[in-house]
Design a protein around this motif. Sequence first.
Motif, PDB file in Angstrom:
ATOM      1  N   PHE A 161       1.414   8.335  -9.014  1.00 54.99           N
ATOM      2  CA  PHE A 161       2.228   7.129  -8.864  1.00 54.99           C
ATOM      3  C   PHE A 161       2.146   6.582  -7.445  1.00 54.99           C
ATOM      4  O   PHE A 161       1.974   5.375  -7.226  1.00 54.99           O
ATOM      5  CB  PHE A 161       3.679   7.433  -9.238  1.00 54.99           C
ATOM      6  CG  PHE A 161       4.649   6.368  -8.817  1.00 54.99           C
ATOM      7  CD1 PHE A 161       4.486   5.059  -9.234  1.00 54.99           C
ATOM      8  CD2 PHE A 161       5.722   6.668  -7.987  1.00 54.99           C
ATOM      9  CE1 PHE A 161       5.375   4.063  -8.847  1.00 54.99           C
ATOM     10  CE2 PHE A 161       6.609   5.689  -7.600  1.00 54.99           C
ATOM     11  CZ  PHE A 161       6.437   4.388  -8.019  1.00 54.99           C
ATOM     12  N   HIS A 162       2.251   7.461  -6.444  1.00 55.76           N
ATOM     13  CA  HIS A 162       2.233   6.991  -5.067  1.00 55.76           C
ATOM     14  C   HIS A 162       0.849   6.531  -4.626  1.00 55.76           C
ATOM     15  O   HIS A 162       0.729   5.737  -3.687  1.00 55.76           O
ATOM     16  CB  HIS A 162       2.748   8.090  -4.140  1.00 55.76           C
ATOM     17  CG  HIS A 162       4.223   8.301  -4.252  1.00 55.76           C
ATOM     18  ND1 HIS A 162       4.773   9.241  -5.097  1.00 55.76           N
ATOM     19  CD2 HIS A 162       5.277   7.678  -3.652  1.00 55.76           C
ATOM     20  CE1 HIS A 162       6.083   9.200  -5.003  1.00 55.76           C
ATOM     21  NE2 HIS A 162       6.420   8.264  -4.138  1.00 55.76           N
ATOM     22  N   GLN A 191       0.847  -1.191   0.000  1.00 57.19           N
ATOM     23  CA  GLN A 191       0.000   0.000   0.000  1.00 57.19           C
ATOM     24  C   GLN A 191       0.879   1.236   0.000  1.00 57.19           C
ATOM     25  O   GLN A 191       1.996   1.222   0.505  1.00 57.19           O
ATOM     26  CB  GLN A 191      -0.919   0.001   1.228  1.00 57.19           C
ATOM     27  CG  GLN A 191      -1.895  -1.180   1.253  1.00 57.19           C
ATOM     28  CD  GLN A 191      -2.757  -1.152   2.495  1.00 57.19           C
ATOM     29  OE1 GLN A 191      -2.556  -0.329   3.385  1.00 57.19           O
ATOM     30  NE2 GLN A 191      -3.718  -2.049   2.565  1.00 57.19           N
ATOM     31  N   HIS A 192       0.338   2.271  -0.573  1.00 52.31           N
ATOM     32  CA  HIS A 192       1.106   3.510  -0.590  1.00 52.31           C
ATOM     33  C   HIS A 192       0.998   4.186   0.765  1.00 52.31           C
ATOM     34  O   HIS A 192       0.061   3.957   1.523  1.00 52.31           O
ATOM     35  CB  HIS A 192       0.575   4.432  -1.695  1.00 52.31           C
ATOM     36  CG  HIS A 192      -0.728   5.081  -1.357  1.00 52.31           C
ATOM     37  ND1 HIS A 192      -1.943   4.448  -1.471  1.00 52.31           N
ATOM     38  CD2 HIS A 192      -1.007   6.325  -0.879  1.00 52.31           C
ATOM     39  CE1 HIS A 192      -2.915   5.265  -1.102  1.00 52.31           C
ATOM     40  NE2 HIS A 192      -2.372   6.399  -0.740  1.00 52.31           N
ATOM     41  N   THR A 236      -1.248   4.899  -6.772  1.00 50.90           N
ATOM     42  CA  THR A 236      -1.567   3.670  -7.503  1.00 50.90           C
ATOM     43  C   THR A 236      -0.452   2.631  -7.447  1.00 50.90           C
ATOM     44  O   THR A 236      -0.715   1.442  -7.585  1.00 50.90           O
ATOM     45  CB  THR A 236      -1.861   3.986  -8.975  1.00 50.90           C
ATOM     46  OG1 THR A 236      -0.680   4.559  -9.589  1.00 50.90           O
ATOM     47  CG2 THR A 236      -3.008   4.990  -9.096  1.00 50.90           C
ATOM     48  N   LEU A 237       0.796   3.084  -7.239  1.00 49.99           N
ATOM     49  CA  LEU A 237       1.970   2.207  -7.278  1.00 49.99           C
ATOM     50  C   LEU A 237       1.998   1.372  -8.555  1.00 49.99           C
ATOM     51  O   LEU A 237       2.395   0.201  -8.559  1.00 49.99           O
ATOM     52  CB  LEU A 237       1.994   1.279  -6.049  1.00 49.99           C
ATOM     53  CG  LEU A 237       2.137   1.967  -4.695  1.00 49.99           C
ATOM     54  CD1 LEU A 237       2.099   0.943  -3.572  1.00 49.99           C
ATOM     55  CD2 LEU A 237       3.429   2.764  -4.628  1.00 49.99           C
ATOM     56  N   SER A 238       1.572   1.996  -9.647  1.00 50.39           N
ATOM     57  CA  SER A 238       1.485   1.289 -10.924  1.00 50.39           C
ATOM     58  C   SER A 238       2.707   1.579 -11.785  1.00 50.39           C
ATOM     59  O   SER A 238       3.411   2.581 -11.597  1.00 50.39           O
ATOM     60  CB  SER A 238       0.223   1.720 -11.673  1.00 50.39           C
ATOM     61  OG  SER A 238       0.278   3.093 -12.012  1.00 50.39           O
ATOM     62  N   HIS A 244       4.646   5.183 -12.450  1.00 50.77           N
ATOM     63  CA  HIS A 244       6.101   5.335 -12.328  1.00 50.77           C
ATOM     64  C   HIS A 244       6.702   5.900 -13.609  1.00 50.77           C
ATOM     65  O   HIS A 244       7.567   6.781 -13.575  1.00 50.77           O
ATOM     66  CB  HIS A 244       6.720   3.973 -12.007  1.00 50.77           C
ATOM     67  CG  HIS A 244       8.209   4.002 -11.900  1.00 50.77           C
ATOM     68  ND1 HIS A 244       8.873   4.641 -10.870  1.00 50.77           N
ATOM     69  CD2 HIS A 244       9.178   3.482 -12.705  1.00 50.77           C
ATOM     70  CE1 HIS A 244      10.174   4.514 -11.042  1.00 50.77           C
ATOM     71  NE2 HIS A 244      10.392   3.816 -12.141  1.00 50.77           N
ATOM     72  N   SER A 256       3.122  10.348   1.714  1.00 49.31           N
ATOM     73  CA  SER A 256       3.829  10.623   0.465  1.00 49.31           C
ATOM     74  C   SER A 256       2.941  11.377  -0.513  1.00 49.31           C
ATOM     75  O   SER A 256       3.430  12.187  -1.309  1.00 49.31           O
ATOM     76  CB  SER A 256       4.309   9.311  -0.177  1.00 49.31           C
ATOM     77  OG  SER A 256       5.280   8.693   0.629  1.00 49.31           O
TER      78      SER A 256
END
Length: 261
Positions: A73-74, A22-23, A76-78, A82, A27
């Motif tokens: 990005f932070h 998880q993000h 979804t962490l996808s 990125h 952040s």
Amino acid sequence: MFQAPPPILAPTLKFQVPPPPQHCPISDFSNVTFFIFRPLMMFLMHPYAQKCSPYIHSVWILFMVTGLFSMYFHMTLSFLGHLLDEITILWLLVSGYSNWMPHCYFLAFLGENRPQFSRLVIITTVVSTSLSFLRPNVNAYAINSITIHVLYLVIQEYKKTKNKELLHILEVSVDLWAIALTSWISDLLLCRFWQRINFFYLHSIWHVLISITFPYTMVAIALVDTSYEMPGQTLKVCYWPRDTWPAGLPYVEVRSDGKNR
């Protein structure tokens, strides 16, 4: 009557599946500084943009877009997040690199032809961006290459100049960048250690420090560019909200004739 014994029920085993990564919400929040500093710096640097370099507004817009994609990005962490994050960082660096690189650092075959230099940089960046969809590491190499060259230019200008304001701005910029980079590297290499002691804020510190470093860098660029391109102009470094405060956001005011170097 014979009564059958109750069925033997096998014990139910419950496996604890580790949660997906998880993000960290902090952040996301730390990227807010990108959205605060962009309109503020556009307002503070507007007189400079009118008289010296209107291109600086495009840099501030890209600065905000970088913060937006970093937040995406932070959240979804996808892989796409990125990629977009790194692409916007690259184009942010390129926009300043192509517009304000002093002529004396151009390659010999370019002479002092800035349009040709800008085309060369943009074409190289387009190729790098296109290749990053196939080889994502290409983008990182491009970003690091520009960063290293900019650091080299900072060292050269620091050796040349006698302008105390420029010296101070360059020193603060490099110090902030070094602390920010240390936070990022520490978060990357010592991730397990920081998780063990429940300290999840290093990447957020990186966001905040970089967003503060960028205004200092833009002021340094403005001072260097004016000394080369408009030696008849004098830029005075001021700080928001007050010059007398121990800390503040730097910006420049255009003054009458004088010398910056």
